[in-house]
Design an enzyme around this catalytic site. Structure first.
Site, mmCIF file in Angstrom:
data_model
loop_
_atom_site.group_PDB
_atom_site.id
_atom_site.type_symbol
_atom_site.label_atom_id
_atom_site.label_comp_id
_atom_site.label_asym_id
_atom_site.label_seq_id
_atom_site.Cartn_x
_atom_site.Cartn_y
_atom_site.Cartn_z
ATOM 1 N N HIS A 1 1.380 1.930 -3.564
ATOM 2 C CA HIS A 1 0.313 2.831 -4.070
ATOM 3 C C HIS A 1 1.011 4.269 -4.311
ATOM 4 O O HIS A 1 0.411 4.857 -5.296
ATOM 5 C CB HIS A 1 -0.941 2.632 -3.025
ATOM 6 C CG HIS A 1 -1.583 1.454 -3.309
ATOM 7 N ND1 HIS A 1 -1.265 0.477 -4.258
ATOM 8 C CD2 HIS A 1 -2.457 0.998 -2.631
ATOM 9 C CE1 HIS A 1 -2.393 -0.548 -4.249
ATOM 10 N NE2 HIS A 1 -3.035 -0.254 -2.909
ATOM 11 N N ASP B 1 1.023 -1.086 -0.019
ATOM 12 C CA ASP B 1 0.000 0.061 -0.058
ATOM 13 C C ASP B 1 0.845 1.048 0.097
ATOM 14 O O ASP B 1 1.916 1.401 -0.517
ATOM 15 C CB ASP B 1 -1.008 -0.187 1.322
ATOM 16 C CG ASP B 1 -2.280 0.641 0.852
ATOM 17 O OD1 ASP B 1 -2.239 1.815 0.394
ATOM 18 O OD2 ASP B 1 -3.246 0.118 1.132
#
Length: 563
Positions: free
Chosen positions: A339, A305
């Site tokens: 991300h 993430d």
């Protein structure tokens, strides 16, 4: 004075000189990290420990990964704490354990070849009141935790493994067919639609008891034990503490976020290798949350993430706390999969200010520089200075501002809506719930092989204000898009966009563009939106401005000013 006494005195002098030399090196390194910072940055207070050392072996610890060493860790830490501080040594070997609670004046030191492996037994992790994703909530206690302590460290060259795969649900879309089948064969259970795997029924029930994200708000507190497996902890939780050093180890495989400093100050995070599987949901690397006076440098991230993420609480909880993340230096970090490389938000309701980011490299990161929030957050993000950033193989935007963030990944799964589709053009009242991003300065950005150069999107009722980008080169498929911006400055920008306009502006005010370089065969600029006004362009950048600048019908001729 006899011979032994002379030798003893000389030894003390040599030791003292070496200590002074070491102190000078530390001071020099710390001084270097402050160079070029654009705001008045307080000197971060550093840790210091007495020369007292114990090994977890001294308290009955057994290596090999089969014997649970929770008591040995606790006894060793308590001993050092009671003795006034020092170092707890983790020797070479695999050390299985339940949660570790750090206490003041303790340096947990991992020797080369050491591995702390946290238990997969969920019964080891009691439920506690804490903060996660900016909300006051209940989660399982973190594998390494500290609360209201001072002068602590985790150092050395070993590995800390959170055994996160035991906790994590996995989306089908994150895996190959073969990987998915292997996961199904390992046990667990599936969601009703068959697209999400859970390690246990308790984990699945927790997911079904949540209206959004990771808080099971559809059940009462009395039922939380029944969804305990769903309440994944962050691996390292250090809250309401001072003088913290993380230096050297590898932190990997966390149940949720990897490292989470919260409401703390005087923090140094350096020389770390922070890793999570790319499919790990909520597998952030570092989430700095309502902290101040922080140095983050010489680290490597490869996570599932966001990598380096700044937060300060969510919605009303964050606004009531009113504790911004501020006075932070981020230098010399490398990010692989994530991300986002450097991120602010989306939980930034307490504000973020006075941040310096420089000399970082993003390789294959979904987004490079990522700013996100949404209506309802509130909070002010300002005085952010970013420079000397290199990026390559960026599958989404190199730079991304999204104030309509809804929790989605930058890389959309099949069926997901794009940001533009989610954007609501209806004005709402500006109040304490309106997020504001302003005074953000970026320069010396180099990007090769990205999907989109930059995406700036504010709110119709609260534009992005005074954002500056200068000295940047983007080799990309799509150019720069700016929506609901006020005071955007683009200077010395080269956009090599293979199939798009170099710059698209929608409802932009007081935009100044100078020395824009683009491919002559492409249409460089498109201006849309009835609210667009005072778009200043450099006439010398265009060989034929009438053909190279597209202005939407209905806009005044005075919308664009050629200087």
């Amino acid at each position: 004075m006899n011979k032994l006494a002379v030798i003893f005195c000389l030894s003390l002098i040599i030791i003292s000189c070496k200590q002074q030399e070491t102190q000078k090196v530390v001071e020099i390194n710390n001084l270097d990290i402050y160079e070029g910072v654009e705001f008045e940055m307080p000197k971060v207070k550093t840790t210091s420990f007495p020369d007292y050392t114990v090994s977890i072996r001294d308290f009955g610890a057994k290596s090999g990964g089969l014997f649970k060493n929770t008591d040995a860790f606790s006894k060793a830490i308590n001993d050092v704490n009671i003795k006034g501080g020092g170092k707890v040594i983790i020797p070479r070997g695999i050390w299985l354990t339940g949660p570790i609670t750090l206490k003041s004046n303790v340096n947990l030191h991992l020797e080369d070849g050491s591995l702390i492996l946290f238990s997969k037994d969920f019964d080891d992790y009691k439920l506690i009141k804490t903060s996660f994703e900016g909300l006051h909530t209940v989660r399982c206690i973190s594998p390494i935790n500290a609360f209201k302590v001072e002068n602590i460290a985790i150092t050395g060259s070993g590995i800390i493994d959170g055994n996160g795969d035991a906790w994590r649900p996995v989306k089908k879309g994150k895996m190959t067919t073969k990987q998915w089948q292997k996961l199904l064969n390992s046990g667990g259970t599936l969601s009703a639609d068959g697209n999400r795997w859970f390690p246990t029924e308790s984990s699945k029930k927790g997911y079904e008891s949540s209206s959004s994200f990771n808080v099971p708000d559809l059940i009462n507190d009395a039922e939380l034990e029944s969804v305990k497996d769903f309440l994944r902890p962050v691996m390292i939780s250090i809250s309401t503490s001072k003088r913290i050093l993380l230096d050297g180890p590898t932190f990997q495989n966390s149940p949720a976020w990897n490292i989470h400093p919260l409401k703390s100050e005087d923090i140094i995070i350096r020389n770390l290798d922070i890793r999570n599987p790319w499919y790990s949901q909520n597998g952030d690397g570092l989430d700095l949350d309502s902290c101040k006076n922080v140095l983050i440098y010489n680290n490597t991230f490869d996570v599932g993430d966001d990598a380096i993420c700044f937060k300060s609480g969510k919605d009303e909880d964050g606004r009531k706390l009113s504790m911004p993340t501020q006075n932070v230096i981020v230098k010399n970090n490398t990010v692989y999969h994530a991300h986002g490389g450097f991120i602010i938000g989306s939980e930034m309701s307490g504000g973020v200010n006075n941040v310096h980011v420089s000399n970082c490299t993003f390789i294959g990161t979904d987004v490079g520089l990522r700013f996100k929030s949404t209506r309802g957050r509130g909070g002010l993000v300002e005085n952010i200075y970013i420079s000397n950033i290199n990026m390559t193989k960026i599958p989404a935007e190199a730079i991304r501002f999204n104030l309509f963030y809804g929790g989605e990944s930058p890389m959309l799964d099949e069926g997901d809506k794009s940001i533009e589709e989610k954007r609501d053009q209806i004005l709402v009242e500006v109040n304490e719930e309106t997020p504001s991003f302003r005074n953000i300065f970026m320069k010396n950005i180099r990007v090769s092989n990205s999907e989109k150069a930059a995406f700036f999107m504010g709110l119709p009722e609260m534009s992005l204000k005074n954002v500056s980008l200068e000295n940047a080169v983007f080799e990309t498929k799509k150019g720069i898009t700016a929506i609901d911006v006020d005071g955007l400055t683009l200077s010395n920008i080269e956009v090599i966009a293979s199939n798009d306009h170099a710059l698209t502006i929608y409802n932009g005010k007081n935009v100044k563009v100078s020395n824009l370089t683009f491919e002559e065969s492409k249409l460089p600029i498109k201006i849309l939106g009835e609210k667009s006004e005072n778009i200043q362009l450099d006439k010398s950048n265009f060989s034929n401005e009438k053909e190279q600048i597209i202005i939407a019908k209905g806009l005044s001729e005075k919308t664009v000013i050629l200087n």
